[in-house]
Design an enzyme around this catalytic site. Structure first.
Site, PDB file in Angstrom:
ATOM      1  N   ARG A  19      47.838  50.121  35.638  1.00 17.80           N
ATOM      2  CA  ARG A  19      46.716  49.178  35.579  1.00 17.80           C
ATOM      3  C   ARG A  19      46.857  48.272  34.362  1.00 17.80           C
ATOM      4  O   ARG A  19      46.141  48.421  33.359  1.00 17.80           O
ATOM      5  CB  ARG A  19      45.393  49.942  35.572  1.00 17.80           C
ATOM      6  CG  ARG A  19      45.064  50.495  36.944  1.00 17.80           C
ATOM      7  CD  ARG A  19      43.595  50.803  37.104  1.00 17.80           C
ATOM      8  NE  ARG A  19      43.215  50.813  38.502  1.00 17.80           N
ATOM      9  CZ  ARG A  19      41.983  51.026  38.940  1.00 17.80           C
ATOM     10  NH1 ARG A  19      41.011  51.231  38.082  1.00 17.80           N
ATOM     11  NH2 ARG A  19      41.721  51.017  40.230  1.00 17.80           N
TER      12      ARG A  19
ATOM     13  N   GLN B  38      48.492  43.519  38.364  1.00 22.14           N
ATOM     14  CA  GLN B  38      47.294  43.427  39.205  1.00 22.14           C
ATOM     15  C   GLN B  38      47.611  42.956  40.616  1.00 22.14           C
ATOM     16  O   GLN B  38      47.021  43.426  41.597  1.00 22.14           O
ATOM     17  CB  GLN B  38      46.271  42.491  38.558  1.00 22.14           C
ATOM     18  CG  GLN B  38      45.553  43.106  37.371  1.00 22.14           C
ATOM     19  CD  GLN B  38      44.547  42.144  36.758  1.00 22.14           C
ATOM     20  OE1 GLN B  38      44.586  40.942  36.997  1.00 22.14           O
ATOM     21  NE2 GLN B  38      43.646  42.675  35.955  1.00 22.14           N
TER      22      GLN B  38
ATOM     23  N   ASP C 162      48.724  45.944  42.912  1.00 21.35           N
ATOM     24  CA  ASP C 162      47.875  47.134  42.914  1.00 21.35           C
ATOM     25  C   ASP C 162      47.350  47.453  44.317  1.00 21.35           C
ATOM     26  O   ASP C 162      46.290  46.971  44.726  1.00 21.35           O
ATOM     27  CB  ASP C 162      46.723  46.927  41.931  1.00 21.35           C
ATOM     28  CG  ASP C 162      45.890  48.177  41.720  1.00 21.35           C
ATOM     29  OD1 ASP C 162      46.102  49.173  42.446  1.00 21.35           O
ATOM     30  OD2 ASP C 162      45.014  48.155  40.835  1.00 21.35           O
TER      31      ASP C 162
ATOM     32  N   SER D 136      43.744  49.185  44.571  1.00 18.93           N
ATOM     33  CA  SER D 136      42.605  48.283  44.450  1.00 18.93           C
ATOM     34  C   SER D 136      42.427  47.448  45.711  1.00 18.93           C
ATOM     35  O   SER D 136      41.306  47.237  46.186  1.00 18.93           O
ATOM     36  CB  SER D 136      42.785  47.365  43.234  1.00 18.93           C
ATOM     37  OG  SER D 136      42.680  48.110  42.032  1.00 18.93           O
TER      38      SER D 136
ATOM     39  N   TYR E 282      40.472  54.906  35.210  1.00 20.45           N
ATOM     40  CA  TYR E 282      39.876  55.779  36.219  1.00 20.45           C
ATOM     41  C   TYR E 282      38.920  56.762  35.557  1.00 20.45           C
ATOM     42  O   TYR E 282      39.068  57.111  34.384  1.00 20.45           O
ATOM     43  CB  TYR E 282      40.958  56.566  36.975  1.00 20.45           C
ATOM     44  CG  TYR E 282      41.885  55.724  37.798  1.00 20.45           C
ATOM     45  CD1 TYR E 282      41.504  55.293  39.058  1.00 20.45           C
ATOM     46  CD2 TYR E 282      43.144  55.368  37.327  1.00 20.45           C
ATOM     47  CE1 TYR E 282      42.363  54.517  39.843  1.00 20.45           C
ATOM     48  CE2 TYR E 282      44.002  54.589  38.096  1.00 20.45           C
ATOM     49  CZ  TYR E 282      43.604  54.177  39.347  1.00 20.45           C
ATOM     50  OH  TYR E 282      44.453  53.414  40.109  1.00 20.45           O
TER      51      TYR E 282
END
Length: 391
Positions: A127, A132, A135, A138, A234
């Site tokens: 992360r 990004q 990911d 996500s 997380y």
């Protein structure tokens, strides 16, 4: 020219595809030829002709395994039964890219390592800002959060928005979101768009601003959360005494809600039990619970995987693969993630295992016949390996 093979998914109910036609030209620019199994994208709305139009080649499944890179949505660890049929076809020097449930099924990565193939577990994308766009967790959580609210809206014997009509005023549905990660945030946004009154809770107090920015109300429970977030962003597992108090305090909020959507999951660990059977009993008849943490045991005591349960007049859903229910957009998002990953991995038409790159290092779980990931080795009780060196 290196070949990237796109397999038709074999996991039951899996309708996504690892690469969509729109991404084929991007990969061609860096020297990658895309070969696609016939019918691989049909369930998601991507026909063979669409792939051909973008420069891909359609082939049979057996021919795909001669490719240098295999792209999947679910490789063996995330496809424990049907995925085993492909295991004997993997070979030394090949790269497997996909979701493999690395912390839940680390033994499957060992089996892939034994074939000589290298495995990249996309759930382990770090992360960091640079990653990004890669990911997958996500991306898929965004789809799941949206879909969960729609499922709840269908099951609820009320409508979500307040309506003032000649026949009287209808009060809005009260929605409670537990867990404010990506799925939770999308659930908040979707429930608000439908007109619900939304409240949300997370063990991480820093989530308040995100909840309020979407028009929700952050629920505070009188609990000392301490350091409830790991370095990856997380939620961390807390002690049983913490969860016991949390369940007690949360029961009153659950009782006031028409819809409860739970998303609280700890990577690689059992999901915390947050909603007891007594808490479910406290809800008004007709209420709906959607438990998005069911793959790791669930947040609700009464939820069951992929089963519609009705207890005390409350409908409880435990869907395990919501992104597959919206396969077109889910495939687009996943494919974009995979494409960005490949563009970072491939240099001058060849795979460059630059282990100084955090993205490559963290996701390369198996290579040269060895399981590399230290967390996975620890779960299996294996001795630590020395740090791998770049090739």
């Amino acid at each position: 020219m290196m070949k990237v093979a796109v397999l038709k998914e074999t996991f039951p109910t899996e309708l996504r595809v690892a690469l969509v036609p729109a991404n084929v030209p991007q990969l061609a620019k860096v020297g990658l030829e895309v070969v696609v199994e016939a019918g691989a994208g049909e369930a998601a709305g991507f026909l063979d002709a669409h792939y051909v139009d973008k420069g891909a080649k359609i082939v049979g499944r057996d021919e795909l395994f001669s490719a240098d890179i295999i792209a999947q949505v679910r490789t063996l660890g995330a496809n424990k039964v049907a995925g085993r049929d492909d295991l004997a076809k993997f070979r030394k020097g090949q790269f497997i890219i996909g979701m493999c449930d690395p912390l839940g099924e680390p033994g499957s990565a060992v089996e892939i390592a034994e074939t000589g193939a290298s495995l990249f577990g996309l759930e382990l994308i770090p992360r960091i800002t640079r990653a990004q766009s890669m990911d997958v967790l996500s991306s898929m959580a965004t789809i799941a959060g949206y879909r969960a609210v729609l499922l709840a809206a269908i099951e609820l014997p009320k409508i979500f928005p307040m309506l003032m009509t000649a026949a009287g005023t209808l009060t809005p549905a009260r929605v409670f979101i537990v867990g404010v990660g990506v799925a939770g945030l999308q659930a908040i946004a979707t429930a608000k768009r439908l007109g619900g009154v939304v409240r949300a809770y997370d063990v991480r107090p820093a989530c308040r601003e995100q909840v309020e920015s979407l028009g929700g109300k952050f629920v505070e429970l009188a609990l000392e959360a301490g350091d409830a977030q790991d370095k990856g962003g997380y939620a961390k597992a807390m002690g049983e005494e913490f969860y016991r108090k949390q369940r007690e305090l949360m029961a009153s909020v659950v009782a006031e809600s028409d819809v409860v959507i739970t998303t609280a999951a700890i990577p690689g660990k059992q999901s915390p039990l947050l909603i007891t059977a007594d808490a479910v009993k406290g809800m008004a008849p007709g209420g709906v619970i959607v438990d998005l943490a069911i793959e790791r045991g669930g947040n609700c005591e009464l939820s069951q995987a992929d089963t519609r349960v009705v207890e005390h007049g409350i409908t409880i859903l435990g869907p395990t693969n919501l992104p597959s229910e919206i396969p077109n957009h889910a495939s687009q998002m996943y494919s974009n993630n995979v494409t960005k990953f490949l563009l970072n991995l491939v240099k001058d038409g060849k795979v460059a295992l630059n282990l100084e790159d955090e993205i490559i290092r963290d996701t390369l779980v198996a290579h040269d016949g060895q399981l590399l990931n230290s967390r996975m080795r620890d779960i299996l009780g294996m001795e630590p390996l020395p740090e791998p060196t770049p090739e």
